[in-house]
Write a protein that holds these residues in place. Structure first.
Motif, PDB file in Angstrom:
ATOM      1  N   LEU A 143       5.169  49.590  42.896  1.00 11.81           N
ATOM      2  CA  LEU A 143       5.750  50.359  43.838  1.00 11.81           C
ATOM      3  C   LEU A 143       7.413  49.765  44.115  1.00 11.81           C
ATOM      4  CD1 LEU A 143       5.609  52.067  46.177  1.00 11.81           C
ATOM      5  CD2 LEU A 143       4.827  49.909  47.725  1.00 11.81           C
ATOM      6  N   VAL A 144       7.473  48.457  43.944  1.00  9.33           N
ATOM      7  CA  VAL A 144       8.994  47.871  43.833  1.00  9.33           C
ATOM      8  C   VAL A 144       9.068  46.782  43.240  1.00  9.33           C
ATOM      9  CG1 VAL A 144       8.483  46.888  46.269  1.00  9.33           C
ATOM     10  CG2 VAL A 144      10.780  47.246  45.620  1.00  9.33           C
ATOM     11  N   PHE A 170      10.469  45.837  53.592  1.00  5.98           N
ATOM     12  CA  PHE A 170      10.319  47.154  52.840  1.00  5.98           C
ATOM     13  C   PHE A 170       8.766  47.840  52.672  1.00  5.98           C
ATOM     14  CE2 PHE A 170      10.002  49.704  49.156  1.00  5.98           C
ATOM     15  CZ  PHE A 170      10.962  50.441  48.948  1.00  5.98           C
ATOM     16  N   VAL A 171       8.113  46.772  52.294  1.00 13.45           N
ATOM     17  CA  VAL A 171       6.721  47.338  52.003  1.00 13.45           C
ATOM     18  C   VAL A 171       5.757  47.866  53.240  1.00 13.45           C
ATOM     19  CG1 VAL A 171       4.289  46.901  50.868  1.00 13.45           C
ATOM     20  CG2 VAL A 171       6.242  46.046  49.821  1.00 13.45           C
ATOM     21  N   GLY A 172       6.105  46.781  54.065  1.00 16.29           N
ATOM     22  CA  GLY A 172       5.362  47.360  55.647  1.00 16.29           C
ATOM     23  C   GLY A 172       5.889  48.617  56.023  1.00 16.29           C
ATOM     24  N   THR A 173       7.186  48.799  55.970  1.00 20.25           N
ATOM     25  CA  THR A 173       7.643  49.991  56.703  1.00 20.25           C
ATOM     26  C   THR A 173       7.359  51.276  55.719  1.00 20.25           C
ATOM     27  OG1 THR A 173       9.356  48.603  57.502  1.00 20.25           O
ATOM     28  CG2 THR A 173       9.952  51.256  57.134  1.00 20.25           C
ATOM     29  N   PHE A 174       7.401  50.890  54.356  1.00 19.84           N
ATOM     30  CA  PHE A 174       6.978  52.096  53.363  1.00 19.84           C
ATOM     31  C   PHE A 174       5.648  52.487  53.489  1.00 19.84           C
ATOM     32  CE2 PHE A 174       6.227  54.065  49.534  1.00 19.84           C
ATOM     33  CZ  PHE A 174       7.347  54.956  49.319  1.00 19.84           C
ATOM     34  N   MET A 175       4.755  51.640  53.891  1.00 19.61           N
ATOM     35  CA  MET A 175       3.416  52.040  54.033  1.00 19.61           C
ATOM     36  C   MET A 175       3.106  52.946  55.458  1.00 19.61           C
ATOM     37  SD  MET A 175       0.814  50.291  52.115  1.00 19.61           S
ATOM     38  CE  MET A 175      -0.508  49.771  53.134  1.00 19.61           C
ATOM     39  N   LYS A 176       4.094  52.685  56.397  1.00 20.91           N
ATOM     40  CA  LYS A 176       3.877  53.491  57.467  1.00 20.91           C
ATOM     41  C   LYS A 176       4.604  54.759  57.434  1.00 20.91           C
ATOM     42  CE  LYS A 176       5.683  50.568  60.206  1.00 20.91           C
ATOM     43  NZ  LYS A 176       6.101  49.846  61.529  1.00 20.91           N
ATOM     44  N   THR A 177       5.963  54.894  56.618  1.00 19.88           N
ATOM     45  CA  THR A 177       6.842  55.989  56.791  1.00 19.88           C
ATOM     46  C   THR A 177       6.796  56.575  55.394  1.00 19.88           C
ATOM     47  OG1 THR A 177       8.757  54.611  56.230  1.00 19.88           O
ATOM     48  CG2 THR A 177       8.215  54.736  58.529  1.00 19.88           C
ATOM     49  N   ASP A 181       9.518  56.411  53.595  1.00 23.14           N
ATOM     50  CA  ASP A 181      10.770  56.647  53.648  1.00 23.14           C
ATOM     51  C   ASP A 181      11.487  55.346  52.987  1.00 23.14           C
ATOM     52  OD1 ASP A 181      13.407  57.021  54.193  1.00 23.14           O
ATOM     53  OD2 ASP A 181      13.244  57.571  56.320  1.00 23.14           O
ATOM     54  N   PRO A 182      11.959  55.421  51.706  1.00 22.37           N
ATOM     55  CA  PRO A 182      12.435  54.384  51.433  1.00 22.37           C
ATOM     56  C   PRO A 182      13.877  53.905  51.769  1.00 22.37           C
ATOM     57  CG  PRO A 182      12.785  56.325  49.731  1.00 22.37           C
ATOM     58  CD  PRO A 182      11.853  56.933  50.783  1.00 22.37           C
ATOM     59  N   ILE A 183      14.574  54.786  52.348  1.00 24.59           N
ATOM     60  CA  ILE A 183      15.835  54.388  53.098  1.00 24.59           C
ATOM     61  C   ILE A 183      15.640  53.342  54.158  1.00 24.59           C
ATOM     62  CG2 ILE A 183      17.939  55.227  54.086  1.00 24.59           C
ATOM     63  CD1 ILE A 183      17.522  57.711  52.425  1.00 24.59           C
ATOM     64  N   GLU A 184      14.769  53.940  55.176  1.00 25.76           N
ATOM     65  CA  GLU A 184      14.142  53.269  56.210  1.00 25.76           C
ATOM     66  C   GLU A 184      13.601  51.954  55.920  1.00 25.76           C
ATOM     67  OE1 GLU A 184      13.763  51.797  59.983  1.00 25.76           O
ATOM     68  OE2 GLU A 184      15.008  53.386  59.339  1.00 25.76           O
ATOM     69  N   SER A 185      12.631  51.930  54.875  1.00 30.07           N
ATOM     70  CA  SER A 185      12.063  50.732  54.443  1.00 30.07           C
ATOM     71  C   SER A 185      13.307  49.656  53.979  1.00 30.07           C
ATOM     72  CB  SER A 185      11.160  51.055  53.264  1.00 30.07           C
ATOM     73  OG  SER A 185      10.157  52.172  53.736  1.00 30.07           O
ATOM     74  N   PHE A 186      14.249  50.185  53.252  1.00 27.77           N
ATOM     75  CA  PHE A 186      15.438  49.415  52.906  1.00 27.77           C
ATOM     76  C   PHE A 186      16.258  48.900  53.948  1.00 27.77           C
ATOM     77  CE2 PHE A 186      19.913  49.516  50.613  1.00 27.77           C
ATOM     78  CZ  PHE A 186      19.553  48.324  50.052  1.00 27.77           C
ATOM     79  N   HIS A 187      16.515  49.741  54.980  1.00 25.22           N
ATOM     80  CA  HIS A 187      16.955  49.080  56.260  1.00 25.22           C
ATOM     81  C   HIS A 187      16.204  47.917  57.039  1.00 25.22           C
ATOM     82  CE1 HIS A 187      19.599  50.505  59.844  1.00 25.22           C
ATOM     83  NE2 HIS A 187      19.629  49.079  59.823  1.00 25.22           N
TER      84      HIS A 187
END
Length: 307
Positions: free
Chosen positions: A179-180, A258-265, A267-273
């Motif tokens: 995934l990343v 990154f991973v925790g946010t990506f699991m929810k959204t 959205d790679p940009i918000e996950s990156f932020h």
């Protein structure tokens, strides 16, 4: 569910001294014992973000019991594989007046074939929608292909995986589509045996990771911020202002965010932020960052699209 794998966890014995004189008796000003390991750091950040995870790995002996007791203070869910030999101790000495940090890291326990298989059997419980994060060094007597073995089991179970390691162990897993992946710029240069003369050089080599199978590539660049390379675009996060106190765990924190946010959204940009905020917040902290610190740093990070 997110699972983190710390194959070679440790008790980090962190000592503060005014000055370090080798070959002489030194006295500490403060000391603290912390549960160490890259996957453990990821789980601790996920806990701060109020995201569930289960920490996996090998623990053993009296130090293994102490390690698990330290983890209980952080309310982490664990499912460790017990081994015969002792969990390692890493010693970190911070000489404040010299502005130097010295580390002495243990090699870790020997792992038997039976203990390794017991660990792999645990992974049969992961499935579709789960993400398994592998991070850090391997214990003694464990083949360098161990991460690849784990990745194959995870993919067969229908789950995603993330790998945070370097060298051939990283390259071997790329065809299985992690995934990343998250090398820093120096690790990325070493991976392809090149020298970077520009930011574009970093981007071009990060794209090689995607060409070989990775879905996203995060590249941390210390004071120059971080890059996210996706199939279609390249994004950059600035490095927020702050005093770097301890860089240990910053990269793990970025992965967790990154991973925790990506699991929810998704959205790679918000996950990156969020990942950039978690990484910088930990760098600005004595230990793994807490939620309030992450939220404060998040406000001072902006994401720009480079291409």
């Amino acid at each position: 569910m997110i699972y983190t794998i710390t194959a070679n966890p440790s008790i980090d014995y962190v000592l503060q001294v005014d000055t370090l004189a080798t070959g002489k008796v030194n006295r500490t000003t403060t000391d603290v014992k912390l549960p160490g390991g890259k996957g453990i750091n990821v789980s601790r950040i996920l806990n701060e973000l109020q995201l569930d995870s289960t920490a996996l790995g090998f623990v053993g002996g009296a130090t293994g019991s102490m390690f698990e007791n330290l983890l209980k203070q952080h309310n982490l869910k664990t499912s460790f594989t017990k081994v015969t030999n002792d969990t390692r101790i890493n010693v970190k000495i911070n000489a404040t007046k010299q502005n130097e940090e010295t580390e002495i890291n243990g090699t870790g326990p020997e792992i038997s074939a039976e203990e390794k298989q017991s660990f792999l059997n645990q992974l049969k419980s992961v499935g579709n929608g789960d993400v398994v994060i592998m991070a850090g060094s391997l214990p003694q007597q464990v083949e360098t292909t161990f991460y690849l073995d784990i990745a194959k089991v995870i993919k067969d179970q229908g789950a995603d995986f993330v790998i945070d390691t370097t060298g051939q162990a990283l390259l071997d897993t790329l065809p299985l589509n992690p995934l990343v992946v998250k090398p820093n710029n120096h690790e990325l240069a070493d991976l392809f045996n090149v020298t970077f003369n520009s930011e574009q050089d970093i981007v071009d080599n990060a794209r090689k990771l995607l060409d070989q199978g990775a879905k996203h590539a995060l590249v941390s660049m210390a004071g120059d911020g971080a890059l996210l390379v996706t199939k279609d675009h390249v994004y950059k996060a600035n490095a927020p202002k702050g005093q770097v106190i301890n860089s240990v765990g910053a990269g793990d924190s970025m992965i967790a965010g990154f991973v925790g946010t990506f699991m929810k959204t998704k959205d790679p940009i918000e996950s990156f932020h969020e990942g950039a905020a978690c990484g910088s917040a930990t760098a600005f902290s004595q230990d793994i960052a807490v939620k309030n610190k992450i939220d404060d740093v998040y406000k001072n990070i902006s994401i720009s699209q480079l291409s």
